[in-house]
Design a protein around this motif. Structure first.
Motif, PDB file in Angstrom:
ATOM      1  N   VAL A  83     -45.588  -0.051   9.689  1.00 53.73           N
ATOM      2  CA  VAL A  83     -44.134   0.014   9.846  1.00 53.73           C
ATOM      3  C   VAL A  83     -43.538   0.599   8.563  1.00 53.73           C
ATOM      4  CG1 VAL A  83     -44.101  -1.988  11.391  1.00 53.73           C
ATOM      5  CG2 VAL A  83     -43.714  -2.329   8.951  1.00 53.73           C
ATOM      6  N   SER A  84     -42.247   0.864   8.581  1.00 49.88           N
ATOM      7  CA  SER A  84     -41.594   1.435   7.400  1.00 49.88           C
ATOM      8  C   SER A  84     -41.273   0.326   6.396  1.00 49.88           C
ATOM      9  CB  SER A  84     -40.304   2.141   7.796  1.00 49.88           C
ATOM     10  OG  SER A  84     -39.333   1.187   8.189  1.00 49.88           O
ATOM     11  N   PRO A  85     -41.227   0.658   5.091  1.00 51.77           N
ATOM     12  CA  PRO A  85     -40.813  -0.325   4.088  1.00 51.77           C
ATOM     13  C   PRO A  85     -39.421  -0.888   4.381  1.00 51.77           C
ATOM     14  CG  PRO A  85     -41.811   1.563   3.014  1.00 51.77           C
ATOM     15  CD  PRO A  85     -41.661   1.916   4.476  1.00 51.77           C
ATOM     16  N   ALA A  86     -38.535  -0.054   4.921  1.00 50.47           N
ATOM     17  CA  ALA A  86     -37.177  -0.521   5.247  1.00 50.47           C
ATOM     18  C   ALA A  86     -37.220  -1.637   6.281  1.00 50.47           C
ATOM     19  CB  ALA A  86     -36.335   0.647   5.753  1.00 50.47           C
ATOM     20  N   LEU A  87     -38.106  -1.492   7.255  1.00 49.15           N
ATOM     21  CA  LEU A  87     -38.223  -2.521   8.294  1.00 49.15           C
ATOM     22  C   LEU A  87     -38.779  -3.817   7.699  1.00 49.15           C
ATOM     23  CD1 LEU A  87     -37.627  -2.741  11.334  1.00 49.15           C
ATOM     24  CD2 LEU A  87     -40.059  -2.316  11.730  1.00 49.15           C
ATOM     25  N   ALA A  88     -39.735  -3.705   6.793  1.00 43.91           N
ATOM     26  CA  ALA A  88     -40.288  -4.892   6.128  1.00 43.91           C
ATOM     27  C   ALA A  88     -39.194  -5.622   5.362  1.00 43.91           C
ATOM     28  CB  ALA A  88     -41.426  -4.487   5.190  1.00 43.91           C
ATOM     29  N   HIS A  89     -38.355  -4.865   4.638  1.00 47.82           N
ATOM     30  CA  HIS A  89     -37.239  -5.481   3.904  1.00 47.82           C
ATOM     31  C   HIS A  89     -36.219  -6.078   4.869  1.00 47.82           C
ATOM     32  CE1 HIS A  89     -38.040  -4.638  -0.317  1.00 47.82           C
ATOM     33  NE2 HIS A  89     -38.552  -3.473   0.055  1.00 47.82           N
ATOM     34  N   HIS A  90     -36.006  -5.414   5.998  1.00 52.68           N
ATOM     35  CA  HIS A  90     -35.055  -5.921   6.987  1.00 52.68           C
ATOM     36  C   HIS A  90     -35.471  -7.300   7.493  1.00 52.68           C
ATOM     37  CE1 HIS A  90     -32.393  -6.139  10.453  1.00 52.68           C
ATOM     38  NE2 HIS A  90     -33.460  -6.325  11.222  1.00 52.68           N
ATOM     39  N   TYR A  91     -36.778  -7.474   7.778  1.00 51.51           N
ATOM     40  CA  TYR A  91     -37.246  -8.730   8.353  1.00 51.51           C
ATOM     41  C   TYR A  91     -37.410  -9.835   7.317  1.00 51.51           C
ATOM     42  CZ  TYR A  91     -38.196  -6.507  12.853  1.00 51.51           C
ATOM     43  OH  TYR A  91     -38.064  -5.875  14.059  1.00 51.51           O
ATOM     44  N   PHE A  92     -37.777  -9.476   6.087  1.00 54.59           N
ATOM     45  CA  PHE A  92     -38.109 -10.521   5.110  1.00 54.59           C
ATOM     46  C   PHE A  92     -37.277 -10.484   3.829  1.00 54.59           C
ATOM     47  CE2 PHE A  92     -41.903 -10.386   7.768  1.00 54.59           C
ATOM     48  CZ  PHE A  92     -42.085 -11.729   8.021  1.00 54.59           C
ATOM     49  N   GLY A  93     -36.525  -9.424   3.603  1.00 57.42           N
ATOM     50  CA  GLY A  93     -35.636  -9.394   2.443  1.00 57.42           C
ATOM     51  C   GLY A  93     -36.323  -9.019   1.144  1.00 57.42           C
ATOM     52  N   SER A  94     -37.418  -9.705   0.816  1.00 58.21           N
ATOM     53  CA  SER A  94     -38.116  -9.435  -0.433  1.00 58.21           C
ATOM     54  C   SER A  94     -39.602  -9.748  -0.271  1.00 58.21           C
ATOM     55  CB  SER A  94     -37.541 -10.295  -1.565  1.00 58.21           C
ATOM     56  OG  SER A  94     -37.866 -11.663  -1.343  1.00 58.21           O
ATOM     57  N   LYS A  95     -40.378  -9.260  -1.229  1.00 55.51           N
ATOM     58  CA  LYS A  95     -41.813  -9.539  -1.192  1.00 55.51           C
ATOM     59  C   LYS A  95     -42.060 -11.039  -1.321  1.00 55.51           C
ATOM     60  CE  LYS A  95     -45.083  -8.920  -4.481  1.00 55.51           C
ATOM     61  NZ  LYS A  95     -45.978  -8.257  -5.453  1.00 55.51           N
ATOM     62  N   GLN A  96     -41.264 -11.699  -2.149  1.00 57.81           N
ATOM     63  CA  GLN A  96     -41.446 -13.147  -2.333  1.00 57.81           C
ATOM     64  C   GLN A  96     -41.265 -13.897  -1.012  1.00 57.81           C
ATOM     65  OE1 GLN A  96     -42.573 -14.628  -4.932  1.00 57.81           O
ATOM     66  NE2 GLN A  96     -42.227 -16.783  -4.432  1.00 57.81           N
ATOM     67  N   GLN A  97     -40.251 -13.514  -0.254  1.00 59.11           N
ATOM     68  CA  GLN A  97     -40.022 -14.174   1.040  1.00 59.11           C
ATOM     69  C   GLN A  97     -41.162 -13.894   2.009  1.00 59.11           C
ATOM     70  OE1 GLN A  97     -36.079 -12.448   1.605  1.00 59.11           O
ATOM     71  NE2 GLN A  97     -35.183 -14.503   1.576  1.00 59.11           N
ATOM     72  N   LEU A  98     -41.722 -12.694   1.929  1.00 60.82           N
ATOM     73  CA  LEU A  98     -42.862 -12.351   2.781  1.00 60.82           C
ATOM     74  C   LEU A  98     -44.104 -13.133   2.362  1.00 60.82           C
ATOM     75  CD1 LEU A  98     -44.158 -10.764   5.030  1.00 60.82           C
ATOM     76  CD2 LEU A  98     -44.198  -8.755   3.555  1.00 60.82           C
ATOM     77  N   LEU A  99     -44.303 -13.321   1.060  1.00 59.15           N
ATOM     78  CA  LEU A  99     -45.424 -14.128   0.579  1.00 59.15           C
ATOM     79  C   LEU A  99     -45.314 -15.566   1.083  1.00 59.15           C
ATOM     80  CD1 LEU A  99     -45.741 -12.980  -3.155  1.00 59.15           C
ATOM     81  CD2 LEU A  99     -47.196 -12.338  -1.228  1.00 59.15           C
ATOM     82  N   VAL A 100     -44.119 -16.128   0.992  1.00 65.90           N
ATOM     83  CA  VAL A 100     -43.903 -17.503   1.453  1.00 65.90           C
ATOM     84  C   VAL A 100     -44.170 -17.604   2.959  1.00 65.90           C
ATOM     85  CG1 VAL A 100     -42.127 -19.281   1.805  1.00 65.90           C
ATOM     86  CG2 VAL A 100     -42.344 -18.149  -0.416  1.00 65.90           C
ATOM     87  N   ALA A 101     -43.694 -16.617   3.706  1.00 62.81           N
ATOM     88  CA  ALA A 101     -43.931 -16.618   5.154  1.00 62.81           C
ATOM     89  C   ALA A 101     -45.424 -16.527   5.459  1.00 62.81           C
ATOM     90  CB  ALA A 101     -43.193 -15.443   5.806  1.00 62.81           C
ATOM     91  N   THR A 102     -46.171 -15.780   4.639  1.00 67.58           N
ATOM     92  CA  THR A 102     -47.609 -15.647   4.841  1.00 67.58           C
ATOM     93  C   THR A 102     -48.319 -16.969   4.575  1.00 67.58           C
ATOM     94  OG1 THR A 102     -47.481 -13.317   4.221  1.00 67.58           O
ATOM     95  CG2 THR A 102     -49.656 -14.337   4.146  1.00 67.58           C
ATOM     96  N   ILE A 103     -47.934 -17.658   3.505  1.00 67.90           N
ATOM     97  CA  ILE A 103     -48.525 -18.967   3.211  1.00 67.90           C
ATOM     98  C   ILE A 103     -48.204 -19.949   4.330  1.00 67.90           C
ATOM     99  CG2 ILE A 103     -48.569 -20.917   1.606  1.00 67.90           C
ATOM    100  CD1 ILE A 103     -47.812 -18.868  -0.596  1.00 67.90           C
ATOM    101  N   ARG A 104     -46.957 -19.943   4.772  1.00 64.87           N
ATOM    102  CA  ARG A 104     -46.566 -20.842   5.877  1.00 64.87           C
ATOM    103  C   ARG A 104     -47.411 -20.569   7.124  1.00 64.87           C
ATOM    104  NH1 ARG A 104     -41.960 -23.739   5.030  1.00 64.87           N
ATOM    105  NH2 ARG A 104     -40.471 -22.920   3.508  1.00 64.87           N
ATOM    106  N   SER A 105     -47.663 -19.299   7.392  1.00 66.33           N
ATOM    107  CA  SER A 105     -48.462 -18.922   8.551  1.00 66.33           C
ATOM    108  C   SER A 105     -49.888 -19.463   8.427  1.00 66.33           C
ATOM    109  CB  SER A 105     -48.481 -17.401   8.695  1.00 66.33           C
ATOM    110  OG  SER A 105     -49.374 -17.002   9.708  1.00 66.33           O
ATOM    111  N   LEU A 106     -50.482 -19.322   7.239  1.00 66.34           N
ATOM    112  CA  LEU A 106     -51.827 -19.859   6.994  1.00 66.34           C
ATOM    113  C   LEU A 106     -51.856 -21.369   7.206  1.00 66.34           C
ATOM    114  CD1 LEU A 106     -53.195 -18.068   3.786  1.00 66.34           C
ATOM    115  CD2 LEU A 106     -54.247 -18.093   6.045  1.00 66.34           C
ATOM    116  N   LEU A 107     -50.858 -22.057   6.653  1.00 71.15           N
ATOM    117  CA  LEU A 107     -50.815 -23.519   6.750  1.00 71.15           C
ATOM    118  C   LEU A 107     -50.577 -23.981   8.184  1.00 71.15           C
ATOM    119  CD1 LEU A 107     -48.785 -24.418   3.534  1.00 71.15           C
ATOM    120  CD2 LEU A 107     -51.253 -24.534   3.880  1.00 71.15           C
ATOM    121  N   THR A 108     -49.725 -23.267   8.897  1.00 67.89           N
ATOM    122  CA  THR A 108     -49.446 -23.614  10.293  1.00 67.89           C
ATOM    123  C   THR A 108     -50.702 -23.462  11.134  1.00 67.89           C
ATOM    124  OG1 THR A 108     -47.130 -22.947  10.090  1.00 67.89           O
ATOM    125  CG2 THR A 108     -48.044 -23.028  12.316  1.00 67.89           C
TER     126      THR A 108
END
Length: 199
Positions: free
Chosen positions: A41-66
Motif C-alpha cells: 500500500v502507499s505510505p499515505a494510506l499507512a499514515h491514514h490508518y495509524f497516524g504514526s509508526k509508533q501507533q502502528l508498532l503498538v497495534a502490532t504488539i496488541r495483535s501478537l498479544l491478542t
C-alpha cells in the motif's frame, strides 16, 4: 472512493507487514515507507490508518498479544488436569507462528523499545502478568503457593530465555526442542509434589 470493508483488511496487512519488516531488519529501524511497501500500500494510506509508526508498532504488539491469548484459551479448552493445562501454555508459547525467526526478532525489538516507550512497556508487562497468572492458576493446584510462584517464574524465565537464544541465531533450537526443555524443567520442579497429589 475506498471500497467498503477494506479498512480492516488493510489494517491487518499493515500489522502483518510491520512484523515481517521488523523481523527482517532485526530492529525497529524501519520506516512507514518500508512497512507500506511490504504491505503493498502507499505510505499515505499507512499514515491514514495509524497516524504514526509508533501507533502502528503498538497495534502490532496488541495483535501478537491478542493472537497469543486466543491461542492459549483454545489450547486449554476441554483439558481437565492442571498438568495438561501447563503443557498447553508451553506449547502455545513455542508454536510455529510465534517462534518463527521473524516473530522472535520482532519480540526482541519490542522489548528494546519498552525501555523508551511507556505504552510498549505497559503492553509487555500485561503479557508477562498474563503468562504468570495462567501458570499460577494450574501450579497452585499441584503444589503450595510459594512453590507455585517460584516454578511459574522459572517457566516464564525459560520461555523468555529461549526466545532470546533463538533471536541470536548463532545456536537456534527449534520449537520442539524448546518445548521439551521447558517440560523437562517443569517435570523436575513438580516431582516432589506429584506423588502426594496422585495418591
Amino acid at each position: 472512493m475506498p471500497r467498503i470493508g477494506m479498512e480492516p483488511l488493510r489494517r491487518k496487512a499493515l500489522v502483518d507487514a510491520t512484523l515481517r519488516a521488523i523481523g527482517q531488519h532485526g530492529s525497529l529501524d524501519v520506516t512507514m515507507s518500508d512497512i507500506a511497501r511490504e504491505a503493498g500500500v502507499s505510505p499515505a494510506l499507512a499514515h491514514h490508518y495509524f497516524g504514526s509508526k509508533q501507533q502502528l508498532l503498538v497495534a502490532t504488539i496488541r495483535s501478537l498479544l491478542t493472537r497469543l491469548r486466543a491461542d492459549t484459551v483454545t489450547a486449554m479448552e476441554h483439558l481437565d488436569t492442571p498438568r495438561e493445562r501447563l503443557s498447553a501454555i508451553i506449547r502455545v508459547s513455542f508454536q510455529a507462528d510465534q517462534f518463527a525467526p521473524e516473530t522472535v526478532a520482532a519480540w526482541l525489538a519490542f522489548y528494546v523499545e519498552a525501555q523508551r516507550s511507556e505504552e510498549v512497556r505497559r503492553l509487555l508487562v500485561i503479557y508477562s502478568r498474563r503468562l504468570r497468572s495462567n501458570l499460577l492458576h494450574s501450579l497452585e493446584r499441584l503444589c503450595p503457593p510459594d512453590d507455585a510462584a517460584r516454578i511459574a517464574e522459572g517457566v516464564a524465565a525459560m520461555i523468555d530465555g529461549l526466545y532470546i537464544r533463538q533471536s541470536l541465531r548463532s545456536a537456534p533450537i527449534g520449537s520442539t526442542a524448546s518445548i521439551a526443555l521447558t517440560e523437562d524443567y517443569l517435570d523436575l520442579q513438580l516431582r516432589p509434589f506429584l506423588p502426594a497429589k496422585l495418591s
